[in-house]
Design an enzyme around this catalytic site. Structure first.
Site, PDB file in Angstrom:
ATOM      1  N   SER A  76      -2.804 -14.475 -29.232  1.00 47.65           N
ATOM      2  CA  SER A  76      -3.373 -15.448 -28.203  1.00 47.65           C
ATOM      3  C   SER A  76      -2.243 -16.044 -27.788  1.00 47.65           C
ATOM      4  O   SER A  76      -1.492 -16.853 -28.552  1.00 47.65           O
ATOM      5  CB  SER A  76      -4.742 -16.154 -28.685  1.00 47.65           C
ATOM      6  N   HIS A 130      -3.421 -18.904 -26.131  1.00 50.60           N
ATOM      7  CA  HIS A 130      -4.361 -20.260 -25.936  1.00 50.60           C
ATOM      8  C   HIS A 130      -4.720 -20.087 -24.493  1.00 50.60           C
ATOM      9  O   HIS A 130      -4.819 -21.038 -23.836  1.00 50.60           O
ATOM     10  CB  HIS A 130      -3.569 -21.342 -26.341  1.00 50.60           C
ATOM     11  N   ARG A 133      -2.866 -21.892 -21.534  1.00 50.10           N
ATOM     12  CA  ARG A 133      -2.915 -23.356 -21.442  1.00 50.10           C
ATOM     13  C   ARG A 133      -1.992 -24.506 -22.166  1.00 50.10           C
ATOM     14  O   ARG A 133      -2.196 -25.425 -22.039  1.00 50.10           O
ATOM     15  CB  ARG A 133      -4.476 -23.524 -21.747  1.00 50.10           C
ATOM     16  N   GLY A 173      -7.874 -13.397 -24.570  1.00 52.72           N
ATOM     17  CA  GLY A 173      -7.111 -13.770 -23.314  1.00 52.72           C
ATOM     18  C   GLY A 173      -7.335 -12.875 -22.386  1.00 52.72           C
ATOM     19  O   GLY A 173      -7.067 -11.605 -22.306  1.00 52.72           O
ATOM     20  N   VAL A 199      -9.957 -11.601 -21.223  1.00 51.56           N
ATOM     21  CA  VAL A 199     -11.346 -10.719 -21.271  1.00 51.56           C
ATOM     22  C   VAL A 199     -12.398 -10.660 -20.475  1.00 51.56           C
ATOM     23  O   VAL A 199     -12.992 -11.888 -20.372  1.00 51.56           O
ATOM     24  CB  VAL A 199     -11.689 -10.565 -22.841  1.00 51.56           C
ATOM     25  N   ARG A 250     -13.651 -17.871 -21.707  1.00 46.95           N
ATOM     26  CA  ARG A 250     -14.071 -18.327 -20.433  1.00 46.95           C
ATOM     27  C   ARG A 250     -15.626 -17.764 -19.995  1.00 46.95           C
ATOM     28  O   ARG A 250     -16.353 -18.734 -19.719  1.00 46.95           O
ATOM     29  CB  ARG A 250     -12.873 -18.505 -19.489  1.00 46.95           C
TER      30      ARG A 250
END
Length: 336
Positions: A233, A235, A238, A267, A269, A290
């Protein structure tokens, strides 16, 4: 509750903080950190989606994979699919505060569980963020917790709290070392050495996961330190602008470590086919971030469950038309 209703409700509740774009790719919110965007130009956020979009699949329909089995065993839990609710915090300063931190993480953890999956709790500058996650996991009866890369003593203290809450596994998101929000709130975070990771692994009998791995050498270091799993990942883009997408680096990491430790990925998806792609690239399970944060705002636990059920259904359909009877059949051979 349908996805359209969830999105409309979330758009209203997150107004001024998240635009709920039709294509959630980080373009509209680039540089909004704190906020919902990616760091700097937002290139790393966008690259997660571009990298996944570049992965193409062989369509196969002459086979007997008529009703695929999505179930997997993970850390003593039987999941209905290799999908997890990612650790997310910041309901107030990232999402606008229409729901509380506890409401958000409860929706993620409980909604994931009700869909036959598992969710994560996270950590942040406000201590209530971490403890809200533990409370949600304790009520749900299962869930993973993720701790920011604080001082060794601070992490070990949180590990002990997590063990008392009955978490399934413990993670440290080492990529959180560069979080702007932590710096703004005066919370010291930073990189970890291999020796420091090993100390943390030994501090608990629970499975230990290192989240935020993007290179082969650091994946090997995490394994050598005793971690049972890693999360590939960046992140969500960010932390550092202009990194590659997780889907770009995952295959070389999986080539080195698949079968030795569990490999997760997150990340970008946005549907069940994205899950299939990450699995084919070498992941054992996939985190969704998210979309379920937005769902939590749009309708709480029921909305998160709805979105997770949608992902499961999309993965099931994608497995049918790629000829995969079980999750183990999802290999690089289905990639074009």
């Amino acid at each position: 509750m349908d996805v359209k209703t969830i999105r409309e409700s979330a758009r209203e509740k997150m107004k001024g903080f998240c635009r709920l774009c039709n294509t959630c790719d980080g373009r509209a919110c680039a540089g909004e950190v704190p906020g919902m965007g990616g760091a700097g130009t937002g290139a790393a956020f966008m690259e997660n989606l571009r990298a996944l979009a570049s992965v193409k699949l062989h369509m196969r329909t002459l086979h007997d994979a008529k009703n695929p089995d999505l179930t997997v065993e993970l850390f003593g839990q039987t999941l209905q699919a290799p999908i997890m609710g990612a650790p997310i915090t910041g309901a107030s300063y990232n999402g606008g505060g229409a729901i509380s931190e506890l409401e958000m993480v409860t929706a993620i953890v409980q909604g994931s569980a009700e869909a036959g999956l598992i969710g994560w709790g996270g950590d942040g500058a406000d201590p209530t963020m971490y403890h809200s996650g533990l409370e949600a996991i304790q009520k749900t009866g299962k869930g993973l917790t993720c701790i920011k890369p604080r001082s060794q003593a601070a992490i070990i203290e949180r590990i002990e709290e997590a063990e008392k809450a009955g978490v399934t596994a413990i993670s440290v998101d080492v990529d959180g070392a560069g979080l702007v929000t932590m710096a703004l709130k005066g919370q010291p975070v930073g990189p970890k050495t291999k020796e420091e990771l090993a100390e943390l692994v030994k501090a608990t009998k629970l499975p230990f996961i290192v989240k935020g791995i993007m290179t082969v050498d650091e994946a090997i270091m995490a394994a050598e330190a005793g971690a049972q799993a890693i999360v590939v990942s960046n992140h969500g883009g960010r932390i550092l602008d202009h990194t590659p997408g997780a889907a770009t680096v995952l295959p070389e990491i999986a080539h080195e470590l698949q079968g030795k430790i569990k490999i997760f990925a997150d990340g970008g998806v946005r549907n069940g086919t994205d899950v299939l792609k990450y699995l084919a690239l070498g992941a054992d399970a996939v985190l969704v971030g998210r979309p379920i944060m937005q769902a939590a705002f749009g309708g709480g636990t029921e909305a998160v469950k709805t979105v997770m059920e949608k992902y499961k259904a999309e993965l099931h359909q994608a497995m049918i038309v790629t000829g995969c009877r079980t999750i183990k059949d999802i290999t690089p051979e289905i990639l074009y």
